[in-house]
Design an enzyme around this catalytic site. Structure first.
Site, PDB file in Angstrom:
ATOM      1  N   ASP A   1      -5.330  -6.851   5.873  1.00  0.00           N
ATOM      2  CA  ASP A   1      -6.531  -6.158   5.427  1.00  0.00           C
ATOM      3  C   ASP A   1      -7.591  -7.170   4.977  1.00  0.00           C
ATOM      4  O   ASP A   1      -8.754  -7.118   5.387  1.00  0.00           O
ATOM      5  CB  ASP A   1      -6.166  -5.220   4.271  1.00  0.00           C
ATOM      6  CG  ASP A   1      -7.280  -4.251   3.906  1.00  0.00           C
ATOM      7  OD1 ASP A   1      -8.320  -4.238   4.585  1.00  0.00           O
ATOM      8  OD2 ASP A   1      -7.102  -3.507   2.926  1.00  0.00           O
TER       9      ASP A   1
ATOM     10  N   ASP B   1      -3.044 -18.189   1.837  1.00  0.00           N
ATOM     11  CA  ASP B   1      -4.184 -18.862   1.226  1.00  0.00           C
ATOM     12  C   ASP B   1      -4.745 -19.937   2.155  1.00  0.00           C
ATOM     13  O   ASP B   1      -5.963 -20.101   2.287  1.00  0.00           O
ATOM     14  CB  ASP B   1      -3.825 -19.443  -0.145  1.00  0.00           C
ATOM     15  CG  ASP B   1      -2.471 -20.126  -0.181  1.00  0.00           C
ATOM     16  OD1 ASP B   1      -1.748 -20.117   0.833  1.00  0.00           O
ATOM     17  OD2 ASP B   1      -2.125 -20.669  -1.244  1.00  0.00           O
TER      18      ASP B   1
ATOM     19  N   LYS C   1       3.431 -15.528   2.567  1.00  0.00           N
ATOM     20  CA  LYS C   1       3.432 -16.286   1.319  1.00  0.00           C
ATOM     21  C   LYS C   1       4.883 -16.579   0.949  1.00  0.00           C
ATOM     22  O   LYS C   1       5.368 -16.267  -0.134  1.00  0.00           O
ATOM     23  CB  LYS C   1       2.708 -15.495   0.221  1.00  0.00           C
ATOM     24  CG  LYS C   1       2.366 -16.304  -1.038  1.00  0.00           C
ATOM     25  CD  LYS C   1       1.436 -17.457  -0.759  1.00  0.00           C
ATOM     26  CE  LYS C   1       1.080 -18.179  -2.071  1.00  0.00           C
ATOM     27  NZ  LYS C   1       0.369 -19.451  -1.828  1.00  0.00           N
TER      28      LYS C   1
ATOM     29  N   ASP D   1     -11.121  -8.592   7.208  1.00  0.00           N
ATOM     30  CA  ASP D   1     -12.468  -8.473   6.647  1.00  0.00           C
ATOM     31  C   ASP D   1     -13.153  -9.836   6.590  1.00  0.00           C
ATOM     32  O   ASP D   1     -14.355  -9.959   6.858  1.00  0.00           O
ATOM     33  CB  ASP D   1     -12.411  -7.859   5.243  1.00  0.00           C
ATOM     34  CG  ASP D   1     -12.331  -6.344   5.280  1.00  0.00           C
ATOM     35  OD1 ASP D   1     -12.151  -5.786   6.375  1.00  0.00           O
ATOM     36  OD2 ASP D   1     -12.456  -5.720   4.214  1.00  0.00           O
TER      37      ASP D   1
ATOM     38  N   TYR E   1       0.820  -1.214   0.000  1.00  0.00           N
ATOM     39  CA  TYR E   1       0.000   0.000   0.000  1.00  0.00           C
ATOM     40  C   TYR E   1       0.858   1.269   0.000  1.00  0.00           C
ATOM     41  O   TYR E   1       0.395   2.340  -0.409  1.00  0.00           O
ATOM     42  CB  TYR E   1      -0.934   0.023   1.202  1.00  0.00           C
ATOM     43  CG  TYR E   1      -2.030  -1.026   1.177  1.00  0.00           C
ATOM     44  CD1 TYR E   1      -2.279  -1.789   0.048  1.00  0.00           C
ATOM     45  CD2 TYR E   1      -2.820  -1.252   2.293  1.00  0.00           C
ATOM     46  CE1 TYR E   1      -3.273  -2.742   0.020  1.00  0.00           C
ATOM     47  CE2 TYR E   1      -3.831  -2.207   2.285  1.00  0.00           C
ATOM     48  CZ  TYR E   1      -4.050  -2.950   1.139  1.00  0.00           C
ATOM     49  OH  TYR E   1      -5.046  -3.892   1.117  1.00  0.00           O
TER      50      TYR E   1
END
Length: 357
Positions: free
Chosen positions: A247, A223, A191, A251, A142
């Site tokens: 993030d 994942d 990851k 959620d 970001y």
């Protein structure tokens, strides 16, 4: 005691839920004989409309002079076609950077009264859910280099995910300290089978883990973590991860609790000042309709009292008040269940404030 609180109502439903938060803070003020001095500021879409910029310098200055910052929400389709640096979300990223709040704490707690509002089977929810997701907040993709160039046949764009050892170390130590106060279990999500930045994360976290032998540490690919949060959320206690993964996962975790409207967050740096906000968006489609759930904002205030203002008893009062109101059967539309009492934003806020006792 006098505490300065910067209020950034923002856009959409933000002003409505911040209004309910002030009701609760006023109830706390009356009970504990303390004073909260509020300063309302603009950021996001409303700041663009008023000043031409999503984060005015005046707002940054006032936030830095406060003991804590309470944010409603920013954004909306009205500003969707603006360039990235002028969108409301740029203000959100900017205030996080300006305050140096690198650790985002997002608890996902399933209130027992809302068990049937969760999207998971009851057998998966048995025994309750209490997961703390700790997200690195001011680094990663970001905040990395962003660029778009013309190429033959169209365009090419990229966003760089970059992390330093220092950035990883400070969020990791914060996560371990929190894990020590909970169930002493930490899962680092990355990851590392694909990304070099994730391999650095894993090396740093595992290196620090030796300093916390009382905390069980394990690593999980993002994942798999996304799948396991749905399959068996009780296996997690504290999750620490980089900005974008955190993030997305937080959620997802909101669906364990029944609604985004139930999830608060705290963003902390090295000092006491913190930025407190619900994790839901501005929801412009229901703005001004008395439909928004204010509980996430009110629970964010509980976190503010706990982490920035050193008022643990008051924080617990708010959490108990929310539970009492849910016991009475009050529900906003997003958590409505058969046989419960559908209420709006205002009544939910009033009811919680009345139960601060």
């Amino acid at each position: 005691m006098n505490k300065k609180i910067a209020l950034i109502p923002g856009d959409g439903v933000g002003p409505e839920i911040v209004k309910q938060g002030i009701k609760v803070l006023d109830a706390v003020s009356a009970k504990y004989n303390c004073t909260f001095e509020y300063k309302e500021l603009v950021m996001g879409g409303i700041a663009i409309d008023k000043t031409g910029h999503p984060l005015p310098e005046k707002t940054i200055k006032a936030c830095k002079e406060s003991d804590a910052v309470l944010l409603g929400a920013v954004g909306g389709w009205k500003w969707d076609n603006l360039p990235g640096h002028l969108r409301p979300e740029a203000g959100l990223l900017g205030i996080r950077k300006a305050l140096g709040v690198y650790a985002n704490l997002r608890p996902a707690i399933l209130f027992p009264q809302l068990k049937s509002a969760s999207f998971l089977r009851e057998d998966v929810l048995e025994g309750g859910i209490d997961v703390m997701i700790i997200r690195e907040l001011i680094g990663g993709i970001y905040f990395g280099e962003k660029k778009r160039v013309d190429i033959e046949g169209g365009e090419k764009a990229w966003d760089v995910m970059a992390y330093s050892t220092h950035e990883i170390e400070r969020i990791t130590r914060r996560a371990y300290e929190i894990a020590r106060k909970r169930s002493k279990k930490l899962t680092m999500v990355d990851k590392a089978n694909v990304l070099e930045s994730s391999r650095l994360w894993r090396e740093v976290v595992m290196g620090i883990s030796g300093e916390y032998p009382d905390v069980e540490t394990n690593c999980m690919y993002v994942d798999n973590a996304a799948m396991q949060l749905i399959r068996n959320p009780k296996q997690f206690d504290v999750i620490v991860t980089e900005n974008m993964f955190g993030d997305i996962l937080s959620d997802e975790a909101s669906m364990l609790t029944g609604s985004l409207g139930m999830l608060p967050s705290a963003s902390m740096g090295e000092g006491q000042i913190g930025l407190y906000e619900p994790i839901h968006g501005s929801a412009p489609d229901i703005a001004g309709q008395d439909k928004a759930n204010p509980i996430a904002a009110i629970m964010s205030i509980a976190m503010m009292l706990r982490y920035s203002l050193d008022m643990e008893a008051a924080a617990s009062d708010i959490e108990r008040a929310v539970s009492k109101v849910l016991d009475k059967g009050y529900r906003t539309a997003d958590i409505m269940q058969e046989g419960m009492d559908l209420v709006g934003t205002e009544r939910m806020g009033d009811s919680i404030a009345e139960n601060i006792c």
